[in-house]
Design a protein around this motif. Structure first.
Motif, short mmCIF file in Angstrom:
data_model
loop_
_atom_site.label_atom_id
_atom_site.label_comp_id
_atom_site.label_asym_id
_atom_site.label_seq_id
_atom_site.Cartn_x
_atom_site.Cartn_y
_atom_site.Cartn_z
N PHE A 109 0.83 -1.20 0.00
CA PHE A 109 0.00 0.00 0.00
C PHE A 109 0.87 1.25 0.00
O PHE A 109 0.62 2.20 -0.76
CB PHE A 109 -0.93 0.00 1.21
N ALA A 110 1.90 1.25 0.84
CA ALA A 110 2.81 2.40 0.88
C ALA A 110 3.49 2.58 -0.47
O ALA A 110 3.66 3.71 -0.95
CB ALA A 110 3.85 2.22 1.99
N GLY A 111 3.87 1.46 -1.11
CA GLY A 111 4.52 1.53 -2.42
C GLY A 111 3.62 2.11 -3.48
O GLY A 111 4.03 2.98 -4.26
N ALA A 135 3.22 5.80 -2.87
CA ALA A 135 4.44 6.53 -3.23
C ALA A 135 4.52 6.68 -4.74
O ALA A 135 4.91 7.75 -5.24
CB ALA A 135 5.68 5.80 -2.70
N ALA A 136 4.14 5.64 -5.48
CA ALA A 136 4.18 5.69 -6.94
C ALA A 136 3.23 6.77 -7.46
O ALA A 136 3.59 7.54 -8.35
CB ALA A 136 3.80 4.33 -7.52
N LEU A 137 2.03 6.85 -6.87
CA LEU A 137 1.07 7.88 -7.26
C LEU A 137 1.69 9.27 -7.08
O LEU A 137 1.56 10.14 -7.94
CB LEU A 137 -0.15 7.82 -6.35
N ASP A 140 2.75 4.59 -12.49
CA ASP A 140 1.67 3.63 -12.30
C ASP A 140 1.81 2.96 -10.92
O ASP A 140 2.87 2.43 -10.60
CB ASP A 140 1.77 2.58 -13.42
N PRO A 141 0.73 3.00 -10.09
CA PRO A 141 0.83 2.43 -8.74
C PRO A 141 1.33 0.99 -8.70
O PRO A 141 2.01 0.61 -7.75
CB PRO A 141 -0.61 2.50 -8.22
N ALA A 186 7.61 -2.93 -6.43
CA ALA A 186 8.92 -2.64 -5.84
C ALA A 186 8.90 -2.93 -4.34
O ALA A 186 9.75 -3.66 -3.82
CB ALA A 186 9.30 -1.19 -6.10
N PHE A 187 7.90 -2.40 -3.63
CA PHE A 187 7.85 -2.57 -2.17
C PHE A 187 7.63 -4.03 -1.79
O PHE A 187 8.28 -4.54 -0.88
CB PHE A 187 6.74 -1.70 -1.57
#
Lengths: 289, 265
Positions: B48-50, B53-55, B60-61, B67-68
């Motif tokens: 969720f944090a990843g 962060a992408a947003l 793209d989320p 990645a996370f």
């Protein structure tokens, strides 16, 4: 700076501080027993059930806190009735939690299409709690503290050593049910501050950090309360000063403090067996006596 | 009634949903066999944090999510830590990650809608690009799982004997957790971070109680996952209730009688 002071004098801010402080105190004391009794996951599970309760209440147009408490108390009593059979049932618990969340999503859709409602239930919205819920929070919080004070000694005894307590005639089953009831109410209250997803930050983190710093029950409870109140005030003040979310600050303060306590806890109290605090119950799953 | 299939967003949803269901049903079997269901849950929360962060940085989320989760999955595998619910450390890490996610989303404009879609899924709003990404990662995961199927099964059922026979148990464990991370990231598009259990664990848990041989259980699990997803999307597209609710309910309603009717573990 003047505007900041003026901001703090607004009534909704005063309400948030008042309710937040009481919730932090109750959560920290309940949390001490949660960690001692290895019921951290029960708190996590109850908060997910609270999501369905909050959204159901929104659908009916009633108080969010009442809806959440209704659902969490029902779930807690169910968990209490199942007792030890809950242990090690990861899949079953996961399925029930997912179903509760799914129901919450449905209730929300039926209520409105507003996704900001969802976000405030999931991540807390202490700055926008209604007057009714503030009053209910005070009543529930003070009630919980009074019951806790009344059962404090036998509850502590039965949490530390259930077998001996039972042999001495302490009604551990009854205490366990009363405790689950109080936990359910506290989870519903804590959701208002940090939301469904971050309940751990107020209920488990302060108590878990405190138990790394001392083994004495009264000192641990005092430290836990101090940390809980500090996280809440810190979170509220930082959020007001920067406009980042309150629950982010509370979660961050809680996590940093907790890992700091683990790292340095053994220096403060070298005799505390790390294993005991770290992993209170070495078995699998949730321990509900 | 079937006219909904001419809409491209419905076609996209069915296409991506099917790939995710096959991956979820397949991975779920090994998640349960290896006792890693809670790891799947924890990875989705970390993701969720990843995604948030992408947003925030404008990508793209799904890439932030990947990645996370891949870093966290590999980390769990390398440190060989068993993840359990009552482990307070994991609970605090998950809480911190969710808090960070809430922060990233608050900093991003369009706070609520984006948070909602990451947490509860957006299969009916999935873009062509995301369908393509899902297809590529999905097929890669299925190919990888098929390739390591026999040694992975052996090392999941009896790690000691497998190790003695020269199966690289540890390497397989780490590789599998990376595949779990990919599966989790993909499933989030359909059911969201919070309901990952319904696609990743629900079908496999029911299948393993009905069919006892591994291949049969994997096939049943994939079949159930596909059925849940198709039915969920179909019901949501024809009605007005959310896909996530349907999939969670179907998953629960199938699992409950199976659980009650089959013998206790």
């Amino acid at each position: 700076m003047n505007t900041f002071v003026e901001l703090l004098q607004q009534s909704f801010i005063e309400n948030a501080f008042m309710a937040g402080t009481l919730i932090a105190v109750v959560s920290a004391i309940i949390g001490y027993f949660v960690v001692l009794r290895a019921q951290a996951f029960a708190a996590h599970a109850l908060s997910h059930v609270g999501f369905a309760g909050a959204t159901f209440a929104a659908l009916l147009g009633m108080s969010g806190l009442l809806g959440m408490s209704g659902f969490t108390v029902a779930a807690a009593l169910g968990m209490g009735a199942l007792g030890k059979r809950i242990r090690g049932r990861d899949v079953e618990i996961g399925m029930i939690l997912s179903f509760a969340l799914g129901l919450g999503v449905l209730f929300l859709r039926l209520y409105s299409n507003s996704s900001s409602e969802t976000v405030s239930v999931l991540f807390g919205s202490i700055l926008s709690v209604t007057q009714t819920d503030i009053i209910l929070t005070l009543i529930f919080g003070i009630g919980t503290l009074m019951v806790l004070a009344a059962i404090f000694r036998p509850l502590l005894f039965s949490s530390i050593d259930p077998e001996v307590a039972e042999a001495r005639g302490v009604p551990i089953k009854l205490l366990s049910i009363i405790f689950m009831f109080l936990l359910a109410i506290t989870v519903a209250e804590a959701i208002q501050v940090v939301g469904v997803l971050l309940v751990f930050a107020l209920i488990v983190a302060p108590a878990a950090a405190a138990q790394h710093l001392t083994r004495k029950p009264f000192s641990a409870i005092a430290i836990s309360v101090g940390l809980g109140v500090a996280f809440t005030w810190g979170g509220l003040l930082l959020a007001l000063a920067t406009s980042w979310p309150v629950s982010f600050y509370i979660a961050a303060l809680a996590a940093v403090t907790y890992f700091f306590a683990i790292k340095f806890g053994h220096l403060v109290h070298p005799h505390a067996p790390m294993e005991l605090v770290h992993h209170v119950h070495p078995g699998k799953g949730v321990k509900v006596i | 009634m079937f006219s909904i299939f001419q809409y491209s967003f419905i076609q996209n949803a069915f296409l991506a949903g099917s790939v995710v269901a096959v991956v979820g049903g397949f991975v779920g079997y090994f998640l349960i066999t290896r006792g890693l269901t809670f790891a799947g849950h924890a990875l989705s929360h970390i993701g969720f944090a990843g995604a948030a962060a992408a947003l925030l940085i404008g990508i793209d989320p799904i890439f932030g999510m990947l990645a996370f989760t891949i870093i966290a999955g590999a980390g769990i595998g390398v440190f060989g830590k068993e993840l359990r619910e009552e482990d307070i450390n994991i609970g605090i890490v998950m809480t911190l990650m969710l808090g960070l996610g809430a922060l990233f989303i608050a900093l991003y404009n369009g706070y609520a809608e984006q948070a909602y879609s990451i947490l509860f899924g957006t299969i009916l709003g999935i873009s062509r690009t995301d369908v393509l990404i899902t297809l590529i990662f999905g097929i890669a995961t299925i190919v990888a799982l098929t390739a390591i199927f026999r040694p992975l099964l052996f090392s999941s059922v009896d790690p000691e004997v497998a190790e003695a026979r020269g199966v690289p148990v540890r390497a397989l464990g780490i590789f599998f957790l990376i595949l779990v991370a990919v599966a989790v990231s993909m499933s989030v598009e359909v059911v969201g971070v919070l309901l990952i259990f319904t696609l990743l664990v629900g079908p496999a848990a029911a299948a393993m109680r009905i069919v006892h041989n591994p291949l049969g259980a994997v096939a049943t699990s994939i079949g159930l996952a596909l059925a849940y997803t198709w039915l969920g999307i179909f019901l949501a597209a024809t009605g007005s209730w959310p896909v996530t609710f349907y999939i969670a309910t179907i998953s629960f309603v199938v699992y409950l009688p199976v659980r009650l009717l089959t013998a206790r573990r």
